[in-house]
Design an enzyme around this catalytic site. Sequence first.
Site, PDB file in Angstrom:
ATOM      1  N   SER A 151       0.820  -1.209   0.000  1.00 59.59           N
ATOM      2  CA  SER A 151       0.000   0.000   0.000  1.00 59.59           C
ATOM      3  C   SER A 151       0.860   1.268   0.000  1.00 59.59           C
ATOM      4  CB  SER A 151      -0.943  -0.065   1.204  1.00 59.59           C
ATOM      5  OG  SER A 151      -2.095   0.672   0.940  1.00 59.59           O
TER       6      SER A 151
ATOM      7  N   HIS B  33      -7.627  -5.666  -0.349  1.00 57.85           N
ATOM      8  CA  HIS B  33      -6.402  -4.886  -0.161  1.00 57.85           C
ATOM      9  C   HIS B  33      -5.674  -5.428   1.076  1.00 57.85           C
ATOM     10  CE1 HIS B  33      -4.009  -1.228  -0.437  1.00 57.85           C
ATOM     11  NE2 HIS B  33      -4.185  -1.021   0.850  1.00 57.85           N
TER      12      HIS B  33
HETATM   13  C1  GCU Z   1      -5.435   4.867   1.637  1.00 52.53           C
HETATM   14  C2  GCU Z   1      -4.818   5.648   0.505  1.00 52.53           C
HETATM   15  C3  GCU Z   1      -3.961   4.748  -0.394  1.00 52.53           C
HETATM   16  C4  GCU Z   1      -2.990   3.963   0.423  1.00 52.53           C
HETATM   17  C5  GCU Z   1      -3.680   3.230   1.554  1.00 52.53           C
HETATM   18  C6  GCU Z   1      -2.741   2.547   2.542  1.00 52.53           C
HETATM   19  O1  GCU Z   1      -6.401   4.001   1.137  1.00 52.53           O
HETATM   20  O2  GCU Z   1      -5.845   6.278  -0.203  1.00 52.53           O
HETATM   21  O3  GCU Z   1      -3.259   5.526  -1.346  1.00 52.53           O
HETATM   22  O4  GCU Z   1      -2.280   3.058  -0.401  1.00 52.53           O
HETATM   23  O5  GCU Z   1      -4.441   4.156   2.316  1.00 52.53           O
HETATM   24  O6  GCU Z   1      -1.569   2.812   2.577  1.00 52.53           O
HETATM   25  O7  GCU Z   1      -3.242   1.767   3.351  1.00 52.53           O
END
Ligand code: GCU
Length: 426
Positions: free
Chosen positions: A261, A407
């Site tokens: 992420s 995710h």
């Molecule tokens: C949020 C953000 C993302 C990121 C994510 C994370 O969803 O919008 O860009 O990758 O957090 O790091 O958990």
Amino acid sequence: MTRLHLSLLASVALCFSASVAHSQVPEANYDEAKIPAFTLPDPLVNSDGTRVTTAEEWKTKRRPELLRLFAEQMYGKLPKCELPVEVTRVEEGKVFDGKAIRREVDLTVKKGDKSLTMTLLLYIPECDEPVPAFVGLNFAGNHTISDDPGISLNPNWMRPTKEKGVEKNRATEAARGTSSSRWPVEMVLDRGYALGTMYYGDIDPDFDDGFKNGIHAFCDKPAADEWGSIAAWAWGLSRILDYLETDKQIDATRVAVLGHSRLGKTSLWAGAADERFGLVISNDSGCGGAALNKRVIGESVHRINTVFPHWFCDNFVAYNSNEGALTFDQHELIALIAPRPVYVASASEDTWADPKGEYLSCYYADPVYRLLGTAGLGEGKPSPEPPAVDQPRSSGVIGYHNRTGKHDITKYDWEQYLHFADRNLK
Ligand code: GCU
């Protein structure tokens, strides 16, 4: 809650809605049919319009030019101020029935009356030879990656997450092992790799504080083209690698940098900027990571700059709802890693991160990998169509998969990374 608290909250809410309204972040689009028409820059065309035809020209002209663009316009350049790092503590013990060593190493930056300690946790399998390693930052403290009670409990500021044993922004004993599903430590060790990790908040706490804390506080408030938090975290990864170069049990020429992420965005930038990383892995990195900005699907540049104003440099704001003005895109970030192996992973339900855009970055980076004499996405002509879910495309030096599910970083993802590293890092 007192009246004062309530009125403070109300004014915070007002400020927030005012700034969101002011910057008018458009609703996220999830419809392929509504993607604006766009042309991707060709990584093999120099900014003066000439074509890159040799590996030498890529290395000496186009690559430096692209690296500069990403640094100045997006992640931010490293500041000029000195940031000396010393090893201030090394402690170790045997773990997992004696099959590995746990080593904790404090890396401390000292300057005037300021000092910042970043703790690297390293597990090394018993071996007579130096071993290759996986290195990545973690979200909630080293103590969350395993229930090994010998890991120091992180004392620093944490994001508040109820389930993870964080109280008043500090970790408690209840946090131990709470991220272990994301860190299959013994599986990695059993395959002959060391595993290194550090809490990302040791380097720079993840909130917008006007550059007053973490490593940012050691330099003046950055100029518009200087580092945001992602570049600071990437700087921390390079400092881990500096240390690994001195550790006789690690083969520092075979270090894979990985992240999930926002930390996947970080591993890509670290791997692009620091050519010592031998393999680069991005897990569900999405916007600001592997996903193409110009597709404007899922999370957009405008949204990410508004909600996380501290992640990128100030120049990046110029592209809010203005992706057409970008003279680079994320396929060129992947290309900056060439000819070193890179692996990008998506998750099928993670539409916020645009799985297709993550694959397309690999696809459009492929010509650079081929110019540099590698097989890119694999033998034969690469396909612009992403592979089906759970069908990794990883026979070349650019690997990709789209895992079924949410995710996250899972055992399935790690299995693919280990397999890819076995072929490409040894
Ligand atoms: C949020 C953000 C993302 C990121 C994510 C994370 O969803 O919008 O860009 O990758 O957090 O790091 O958990």
